[in-house]
Design a protein around this motif. Sequence first.
Motif, mmCIF file in Angstrom:
data_model
loop_
_atom_site.group_PDB
_atom_site.id
_atom_site.type_symbol
_atom_site.label_atom_id
_atom_site.label_comp_id
_atom_site.label_asym_id
_atom_site.label_seq_id
_atom_site.Cartn_x
_atom_site.Cartn_y
_atom_site.Cartn_z
ATOM 1 N N ALA A 167 0.825 -1.206 0.000
ATOM 2 C CA ALA A 167 0.000 0.000 0.000
ATOM 3 C C ALA A 167 0.864 1.262 0.000
ATOM 4 O O ALA A 167 0.596 2.225 -0.726
ATOM 5 C CB ALA A 167 -0.926 -0.014 1.215
ATOM 6 N N TYR A 196 -7.464 -0.486 -0.078
ATOM 7 C CA TYR A 196 -7.362 -1.826 0.503
ATOM 8 C C TYR A 196 -8.602 -2.635 0.121
ATOM 9 O O TYR A 196 -9.721 -2.296 0.506
ATOM 10 C CB TYR A 196 -7.281 -1.748 2.026
ATOM 11 N N VAL A 202 -6.334 -6.122 5.263
ATOM 12 C CA VAL A 202 -6.993 -5.169 6.169
ATOM 13 C C VAL A 202 -6.852 -5.627 7.605
ATOM 14 O O VAL A 202 -6.510 -4.843 8.510
ATOM 15 C CB VAL A 202 -8.473 -5.008 5.790
ATOM 16 N N SER A 205 -3.277 -5.211 8.905
ATOM 17 C CA SER A 205 -2.667 -3.897 8.713
ATOM 18 C C SER A 205 -2.329 -3.198 10.024
ATOM 19 O O SER A 205 -3.119 -3.183 10.967
ATOM 20 C CB SER A 205 -3.611 -3.003 7.893
#
Length: 346
Positions: A167, A196, A202, A205
């Motif tokens: 990301a 995402y 997710v 994260s």
Amino acid sequence: MSDMKPSRRRLLSGGLAAAIGAVSGCLGGSVTGGPSDDERDRVLRLVLDDAGETLSENAVVDPDETSPRWDEAAFEAVRAGDSYTVQYRKPFFSTDEDPTHAVHDGTYYRLDSVVVDEAETTRPVLRLFGVDEIGAEDAGENDTDATGESDIEVVDAETLPTGDRRAVEIAYFAARARGNVGGIPVGLVERGGYVYRNENAVEASALLAEDGPTRVVYRDTTYRVAIDRERFYEPVYRATSEVVAESPERMEAILRALKVGPRVDEEALSADAREVLERAMYDGYEESHPYSDAYAEVLRSLHERPYLDGNVRKDAAPQWTDSEMVRYEGRYYDYRLVFKPADGDE
């Protein structure tokens, strides 16, 4: 026999007639019709790349032999006649121009999908900003605590989970391009950052956590982290499949019909034309216009008549053509044609 590619410097420096005469004599005859000045100052280069004896080897996926990039669960479902849907991404990445084919237990399938619904969803979006940038999007809600004292946490991108590292890399491209023209990788950057969509990413994260870091260091630069949760409307795809063949021979015929253009018969070509093709396979072959009989014969066999019968500059492609495929001597070849300026010796 002398070299089939005359020095382009000789062609341009006054030895045009002699050089063309030598090429014609070597290759067996006259050359094609008169060139204009614009046509004479370029060479047409032909390159052939070997693509093997069969198309199925590279164009048909066998999940039992290799892990495909597409959704294996979708393939199992369609083989069983079950309905299988997936949101946002096509299950097989198949298009009309580049269909996906797979084999299982000797049966060959063409895999595809259709849109059957739309889903509304909320997804996290990561954007990165320079620490000296000021704006509503990067206000930095977590930069100070309730007492007004600094509460800044800085992390190195390399220490983040895999999904976060990906990301940050993509959000960095967007941050680098912000305020500049171009420079954003199409298909990766979305809404000025990274979206995402992988639920596992997710959950794992660190950046998306409520107490996540407010700064990240990437490529020796510190960026402000901005996380927004935004609304998306995404297509819902239903996986589809169709049996197209029950034998390798039939599958190969289907792929030839889809991918192969000209079929060149070696016996139908002159010896000089065969030598042109052999050179094109080895290191590329090129000539200035007007082309020798041998090169013209090869271009006709490839159905590239615009380079011969029309205005060479206007009717033929000025840059690399889309990759075409030809079958020759029992093998397949990707071939390309490109104009190059005749600006000196090779």
